[in-house]
Each structure stands twice: as structure tokens, then as C-alpha cells.
Design an enzyme around this catalytic site. Structure first.
Site, PDB file in Angstrom:
ATOM      1  N   GLY A 182       0.810  -1.208   0.000  1.00  0.00           N
ATOM      2  CA  GLY A 182       0.000   0.000   0.000  1.00  0.00           C
ATOM      3  C   GLY A 182       0.846   1.262   0.000  1.00  0.00           C
ATOM      4  O   GLY A 182       1.993   1.278  -0.457  1.00  0.00           O
ATOM      5  N   GLY A 183       0.284   2.328   0.564  1.00  0.00           N
ATOM      6  CA  GLY A 183       0.964   3.615   0.577  1.00  0.00           C
ATOM      7  C   GLY A 183       2.291   3.591   1.301  1.00  0.00           C
ATOM      8  O   GLY A 183       3.158   4.429   1.049  1.00  0.00           O
ATOM      9  N   GLY A 417      24.221  12.837 -30.108  1.00  0.00           N
ATOM     10  CA  GLY A 417      23.703  13.443 -28.886  1.00  0.00           C
ATOM     11  C   GLY A 417      24.090  12.675 -27.640  1.00  0.00           C
ATOM     12  O   GLY A 417      24.235  13.263 -26.562  1.00  0.00           O
ATOM     13  N   ALA A 418      24.284  11.363 -27.779  1.00  0.00           N
ATOM     14  CA  ALA A 418      24.668  10.568 -26.618  1.00  0.00           C
ATOM     15  C   ALA A 418      26.049  10.978 -26.114  1.00  0.00           C
ATOM     16  O   ALA A 418      26.316  10.948 -24.909  1.00  0.00           O
ATOM     17  CB  ALA A 418      24.644   9.080 -26.967  1.00  0.00           C
TER      18      ALA A 418
END
Length: 527
Positions: A182-183, A417-418
Site C-alpha cells: 500500500g501507501g 547526442g549521446a
């Protein structure tokens, strides 16, 4: 569920009162019952105190609020008020340095969090931040204590708020030693590192029963949120181990590499590995032919002190490596492409993994060494639709925002770009080196020649011979090892065998680096 607390009485003198105190403390230390302890051991799990003893230096634990008990009523709670309320909190030392800790005691209310339980955790978190020391949580709890309703949920809110407040100020480590559903799972997710133990620890927001009811899918607890799932698939877990003893020993080792807080440098430790040790093996470990794979881990082990390193997220996004190690006795963060997997390309997951690592190193004054052998970003519809642009931008943002000493070294390929994203000079690397096998270019020679000389190749009497000739011409003009150095984009082309010596000398020079970012509330990094 638990033994009744020692009944109040009227001791006749101070000796009697001290004896009463010792009796109460002994009960608190023993826990609810021998049967509960045996049940914990039968599951292959240690008790909370046994875990703390493994984590901290012997005899160093100072417990806080040991005698705290809940005040809740209803659903039979008023008859079950054990000391500690199911969580141990306090501080001790790891290799002589202060560390704060809280540990759920699954034997008491299944380690579930109630109001008093949460207040104890809040207290130790506040102390850790005030003292400027790491916080380690040993998690083994069943979530919110349902009988206490919204008070338990508010307790989690206070924990989450404190994790966020301490982020980047003190190291925060979550060790998952049981269920976390859960949370409650958001607490560990807010920390710097998550450790898990196979078979006994799980993390998920909705359990297998809910998943089956909603989607019809049947899955086990480990299949849904076990250690290997989070280490290999989701990326939630940074480290996974087979047993608690090994796991906690590795937590100790990780702490030894980190500073106490963001205002300090990591501790220096002389391992006796000479700074001028030559790394001749590198000449054979890395093939000059860029098409041949190799294991970048072997390169890292050859360079760093005694070959020792801690790999973060070793099983997730394996085309990039993120390691903590020492160079010349000082902690460094090593980020490297891994040619063994996907040729070392950057994809969405690798970019996200690397970005978080860069941010962690920068927060805790850990210099960055980037080993580059990257052919580009991974092409494909799935990558583009999966947001590779924004994920790649996370890594770019993290490097541009980092103020720690930054050194990059191009081993072989550095394309497009890498290349820029992998801490190139243009985005702020303090020093950039390259081996004589480097190929820094917009793209590979074959692809570049096919674009630039497309017409000449198509019109040639022998297109293949023309293509080979144009590839060779492109390489000789724009991709020779010294092209970038001649233009000041690389500080030096170095002998691979001298890599360790060059890096250590450079890091020593940058040890007094001072850099400040523009004044602002905070940046707005890509999602």
C-alpha cells in the site's frame, strides 16, 4: 498477542525503583514472547534487535522511547499495549560514525504503524536531520494499523514529508526485510537507496488478491513485488541479496563510502593501492575495433582502488553502469556505458538510472568519473513513444546541474547526442580525456559517409568501392583520435595504462573545486 507490561508498584526505596526499571527494560528488550520470536525465525527472518546488532558497531545502539506504548482504544487494543509499540528507534555507529535507525518489530502488531509507532519514527527522523547523520530504516511491517484508522495514515504522511525534507541533505537507506504494501511503499521510494532480501521481502501498492479481483491476473507475492522483480524490472530496488546478514553487511559498506551529510566530503581511506599503478591490462581488455563488445566492469575494476566497487542497480538497465568506488582513497561515482549489453547505447531506462545516480553523487559531494563508449541513443518506435527524449533530458539536466568535480574519459565510440549527454566538455565537464582508440563524431563513419557522399556513391561505376573509399576519407578527416584534442574538446589523449594515475591526479587538483548554481527556489527537471 504480547506479554502484559510490568504492573506498577510502590518500591520501598531507590534500589527498588531501579530494579523495577531494569525489569521493565528487560521485558521491552525481549519482546512479546518466545513463541513470537520462534515464528519470526521460522520465516527465515531475524528480529528487529538482531538486525540492529548486525547493522551497527557492537554495543553502540542507543534506543529512544523504548517504553513508548500506544493510547488507542477499541477493537481490543486497550488490552494489548506492548512496550516499543512495534518499532525500535535510536542511533549508533557504523565504523565509528553516527547512524540513526528505526526497525519494525514484526512480532508486535505485525510491525503495523499506529500513532505512537509513527511518532517514534518521526522523532528519530528529526534527530537524524538535526544531527546531520544518515538514516537507515529496517522495514518489516504490515502497513497501517487498521484499528487506529486515519491516525495511522497521518503517521505515514509525516514520514513521507520528512523523507522529502531530508532528501539530498543526509543519506537515507531503506532495507526491506519483510512485506511493504500500500501507501507504505512510498516511504522507501523517497529514499536514496533501497535494499531487498529475496523471498522474504516484497513491495507493492496493491496485493495479489486485489490484482486478481480487478484484472483477473493471478500472481504470487514475490512475482508481483519481490526483490528480483524490483531489482530487474521496475528499478525500485537498488540492491538485492539472498540473506539478511549479507544485506546488512553491504549496507555498512555503502555507508562507509558516503559522507554523513551534504556539508561533508566522503571519508578518505588509504587501501594501499599506489596512485601511479599502471593499468597495462586495459590495452587488452578493450578491443580497438568498436564493433567488438567487452565488459566495462573489468575496466572499472582495473582502475579503482583494489578493484573494489559497489554497483548500484546492477540488474536494471544493464547497458549503463553506476558504481561507487575509491580512487586514491577517495570515494568517486563511476558512470559508464556497458558495451556487453545493447552495445552500450542509452535508452530511456538507462538514462533515468544514470540521471538519478548523478544527482545522488552531486548531493553528497561524490566526484563523477564518466567512462564513455556510446554509439548513440537506442532507436525504435517503443523508445520514442516511451519518452526517450524526456528521459534522456533527465541525464542531461543532472549533469548540467552537478557542481562536484567531473571528469569524462572517451574509451572508444562517442557518437551524436549521446556523446554530448555523457558529460562532454560542452555541458560542463571539468576535464575530458580520451584514449587513442577514441572516435568522437556525429555518427559512425559508415552512416556519415552514406549521408555526405550519397550522390557520389550512387553515381559511381562501382558503388561499393566508392563507399569504402568515402568511409576511409571521412575517418581520416574527421574521426582520427586527435581531431577533438586539436579543437580543445579533449584536454589530452592519454595512454590507457596511465588512466588510473591521470584520474587520481586530476581528482586531487579538483578537490578544492567551488561552484555555485544561480540563486533559485529549485529547478524544474524533466519528468
Amino acid at each position: 498477542m504480547s506479554a502484559s507490561p510490568v504492573a506498577p508498584r510502590e518500591p520501598s526505596d531507590a534500589h527498588g525503583r531501579v530494579a523495577e526499571l531494569h525489569a521493565i527494560r528487560a521485558q521491552a528488550r525481549c519482546g512479546p514472547s518466545r513463541r513470537a520470536t520462534e515464528a519470526q525465525h521460522a520465516k527465515g527472518k531475524l528480529t528487529a534487535r538482531e538486525r540492529i546488532e548486525l547493522l551497527l558497531d557492537a554495543g553502540s545502539f542507543h534506543e529512544v522511547e523504548q517504553l513508548r506504548r500506544h493510547r488507542a482504544t477499541g477493537f481490543g487494543l486497550e488490552a494489548k499495549r506492548p512496550y516499543t509499540d512495534g518499532v525500535l528507534t535510536g542511533w549508533g555507529t557504523v565504523e565509528g560514525r553516527t547512524v540513526f535507525v528505526y526497525a519494525h518489530d514484526f512480532r508486535i502488531f505485525g510491525g503495523a504503524l499506529g500513532e505512537a509507532h509513527a511518532a517514534k519514527i518521526h522523532k528519530v527522523m528529526d534527530l537524524a536531520l538535526a544531527a546531520g547523520a544518515p538514516l537507515v530504516s529496517l522495514n518489516d511491517g504490515a502497513g497501517a494499523r487498521i484499528q487506529e484508522g486515519v491516525s495511522a495514515l497521518a503517521g505515514y504522511g509525516g514520514i513521507f514529508q520528512r523523507h522529502a525534507r531530508a532528501s539530498g541533505i543526509i543519506p537515507q537507506i531503506s532495507v526491506m526485510l519483510g512485506p511493504c504494501a500500500g501507501g507504505a511503499a512510498y516511504g522507501p521510494a523517497l529514499t536514496d537507496f533501497v535494499f531487498m532480501v529475496r523471498d522474504t521481502s516484497q513491495m507493492f501498492l496493491t496485493g495479489p488478491d486485489v490484482v486478481k479481483a480487478v484484472t483477473g491476473e493471478e500472481i504470487t507475492h514475490n512475482g508481483l513485488g519481490g526483490a528480483d522483480v524490483h531489482a530487474e524490472t521496475s528499478g525500485v530496488c537498488h540492491f538485492a541479496y539472498d540473506d539478511e546478514e549479507t544485506c546488512l553487511a553491504e549496507v555498512r559498506y555503502l555507508l562507509s563510502l558516503l559522507p554523513q551529510n551534504s556539508q561533508e566530503n566522503p571519508p578518505a581511506v588509504d587501501l594501499g593501492d599506489p596512485a601511479d599503478r599502471r593499468c597495462d591490462a586495459l590495452l587488452d581488455l578493450v578491443p580497438a575495433n568498436g564493433r567488438l563488445p567487452y565488459d566495462m566492469r573489468a575496466v572499472i575494476e582495473e582502475i579503482v582502488d583494489d578493484g573494489d566497487h559497489v554497483e548500484v542497480h546492477a540488474a536494471w538497465a544493464t547497458n549503463v553502469l553506476c558504481c561507487l568506488a575509491r580512487l586514491g582513497g577517495r570515494t568517486v561515482g563511476v558512470l559508464a556505458n556497458q558495451p556487453q549489453y545493447l552495445a552500450g547505447v542509452l535508452d530511456a531506462r538507462a538514462s533515468e538510472k544514470a540521471a538519478r545516480f548523478v544527482q545522488m553523487c552531486d548531493a553528497f559531494n561524490v566526484p563523477l568519473v564518466t567512462l564513455v563508449d556510446v554509439p548513440g541513443f537506442l532507436p525504435g518506435v517503443d523508445q520514442e513513444h516511451g519518452g526517450i527524449i524526456r528521459h534522456g533530458a533527465k541525464l542531461l539536466y543532472a549533469y548540467c546541474n552537478a557542481t562536484v568535480p567531473r571528469i569524462s574519459l572517451v574509451l572508444r565510440k562517442a557518437y551524436g547526442g549521446a556523446y554530448i549527454v555523457m558529460d562532454s566538455r560542452s555541458i560542463g565537464a571539468d576535464l575530458t580525456y580520451a584514449w587513442p582508440t577514441n572516435e568522437i563524431a556525429v555518427m559512425g563513419a559508415e552512416g556519415a559517409a552514406g549521408v555526405i557522399f550519397r550522390r557520389q556513391i550512387a553515381e559511381a561505376a562501382d558503388p561499393e568501392a566508392m563507399r569504402v573509399r568515402m568511409v576511409k576519407e571521412y575517418k581520416s578527416e574527421l574521426m582520427h583520435p586527435y581531431y577533438a584534442a586539436e579543437r580543445g574538446l579533449v584536454d589530452d589523449v592519454i595512454d590507457p595504462a596511465a588512466t588510473r594515475e591521470v584520474l587520481i591526479a586530476s581528482l586531487a587538483m579538483l578537490g578544492t573545486k567551488r561552484a555555485e548554481l544561480p540563486s533559485r527556489k529549485h529547478g524544474n527537471p524533466p519528468l
